[in-house]
Structure formats: structure tokens, C-alpha cells
Design a protein around this motif. Sequence first.
Motif, PDB file in Angstrom:
ATOM      1  N   VAL A 233      -3.738   5.192  -4.596  1.00 26.70           N
ATOM      2  CA  VAL A 233      -2.457   4.705  -4.188  1.00 26.70           C
ATOM      3  C   VAL A 233      -1.712   4.075  -5.353  1.00 26.70           C
ATOM      4  CG1 VAL A 233      -0.882   3.628  -2.550  1.00 26.70           C
ATOM      5  CG2 VAL A 233      -2.884   4.656  -1.907  1.00 26.70           C
TER       6      VAL A 233
ATOM      7  N   VAL B  87      -1.270  -1.251   5.610  1.00 29.37           N
ATOM      8  CA  VAL B  87      -2.458  -0.692   5.850  1.00 29.37           C
ATOM      9  C   VAL B  87      -2.696  -1.098   7.450  1.00 29.37           C
ATOM     10  CG1 VAL B  87      -4.965  -1.208   5.323  1.00 29.37           C
ATOM     11  CG2 VAL B  87      -3.210  -1.443   3.410  1.00 29.37           C
TER      12      VAL B  87
ATOM     13  N   VAL C 100      -2.069   3.503   4.919  1.00 31.35           N
ATOM     14  CA  VAL C 100      -3.529   3.474   4.559  1.00 31.35           C
ATOM     15  C   VAL C 100      -4.086   3.526   6.250  1.00 31.35           C
ATOM     16  CG1 VAL C 100      -5.900   3.071   3.967  1.00 31.35           C
ATOM     17  CG2 VAL C 100      -3.809   3.212   2.267  1.00 31.35           C
TER      18      VAL C 100
ATOM     19  N   ALA D 165      -1.806  -4.235  -0.849  1.00 29.53           N
ATOM     20  CA  ALA D 165      -0.897  -3.969   0.548  1.00 29.53           C
ATOM     21  C   ALA D 165       0.418  -4.683   0.550  1.00 29.53           C
ATOM     22  CB  ALA D 165      -2.028  -4.285   2.051  1.00 29.53           C
TER      23      ALA D 165
ATOM     24  N   ILE E 121      -7.643   2.139  -2.634  1.00 29.14           N
ATOM     25  CA  ILE E 121      -6.174   1.986  -2.521  1.00 29.14           C
ATOM     26  C   ILE E 121      -5.913   1.895  -4.083  1.00 29.14           C
ATOM     27  CG2 ILE E 121      -4.036   0.527  -1.992  1.00 29.14           C
ATOM     28  CD1 ILE E 121      -5.568  -0.297   0.712  1.00 29.14           C
TER      29      ILE E 121
END
Length: 261
Positions: A94, A104, A34, A125, A90
Motif C-alpha cells: 500500500v 484497517v 485492509v 494506518a 501494508i
Amino acid sequence: MPDTISQRTNRSEDGDLTVVGHVWAPPGAARAVVLVHGVGSSSRAYAKLAGHLVEQGEVHAVDLPGFGASPHLRRDVTVREHASAVARYIRQYVLDAGLPAPVVVGHSMGAQVVGQMLADHPDVATAGVLVGPTAEPGTRTIPRQAVRLAVDAVGEPPRTIGVLIVDALVRCSVPYYLGQLRHVVDYRLEDVLPRTTVPVVVVRGARDPVAPAHWVEMLAARAPFGAHRTVRGRHHAMDADPAGVAETVLEAWLAAERGIG
């Protein structure tokens, strides 16, 4: 992009805060990255880097609330609010899609947003890559940062500056941009990074006047799992040396898959 790469646009909304994600995905992607832009910028700042990453996994280049393709806002938004909005994106696009937590990447103000997100939302993350973070102690005024950006602009490619001017003055309203600048110069990234629990790599271009070497090294030392790298270029290192930044992202992906950090 190769013909095998699919493209789509995502929207994550919570009240008046909208994050727009521009996604490039290779067939059977098993991981994601990301990309979070800086103040006055947009996902377009990552055009070159996305091309270097897309064969390794899904690439989500986001427009933060009030920037790029996201709707204009009539109120100010804090760094923490931006961080929460990215975390929500996210989770929705994701994690809920079955992919592992992504790497990220944040540039300039985006590095502040990513650092805050890593501290407040550690589940979203697997690592953070902070490119050209701003602003270190002693330079936290708009005039001082403006001088550094002006010095940087002299050496940046005309396309990089052209895209930034259009994004800042046309796609983002000037009052909103100026309000966001106040957050950038007041933000203390060095106080947030000690709360991170995943690897954090701080990256600077070798000729970046906005993120000097001593500041990058200090930030890396403040993160429990911190490291720093130097690549080619100036403040927009992901434009000058996309291969170098992509290599750092790939290292973070591989380290996460091996359970390092």
C-alpha cells in the motif's frame, strides 16, 4: 465484482510468517482499505464487505500467517507477531505503491491484531475499525468464549458458519487454531488502545453476544480518538450488514482526508 475491477494476489514474507493479500482494485484507486479476519477464519469472511467497498478504493483482504491461503505453521504466533506481519504487508503493497495509509478493519481476533498494529506501527494506518472485538474482562476463558460463539452461531446464516468451519478445521490445522485461541482469550485490548494515535471506531452487531455493548463502549472510551457504532446482525456483522460496516469505513476515509482525528 464489476468487469472494471482488477484482481491480484500479493504475498508478504518474513521468515516463516506469510501474509497473503487478495486485492480488488478499481481503475485509478487513490486510497485503500485492509481487512483482517478473526481466529480460524480467512479473507473469505469479507466477501460481502469487499463488494461494498471496492468502488471507493483498493480492497486488500488478507490471510494472516497460518490461516486461509497462507502456509501452515509448525509454531505458535502471537497477536503482536500477526500485527507486525500485517504492518509489513501494508508498507510493501500500500504505502510503497504510493497510496496513503489505509483504513484497517479487524474482526474478532482481527480487531486485536489491528489494535496492536495501530499501537506498535502508527505510520501504517489512517484509522482502525474494530468489528466484534473479543474478549472483555471476566470472560477470558476458552469455555466462556465457546458458549458465546455457540449462542451466536444459532442466529448466523448457514453460509457464514459453513465458511468458518471449513476455514477453521480444514484450511487451518486444529493444533494451530487451538493455540491461537489461547492468545485470543488472554489478550487485553483495553490496555493497548490508549497507545493509538489515529481514530478508532469500535463496531458491534446489535445482537452480538460475543461483543456486548458495554465492552464496545469501554474500548471506544479507552482510545484517544475513539468512537463506537452499532449495525445490524450478530458477531459477523460485516456479513449481516456489509452496507452498515462499509459506511463506517467510508466515514473514516473521509475524516482522514479532511485531516480529522
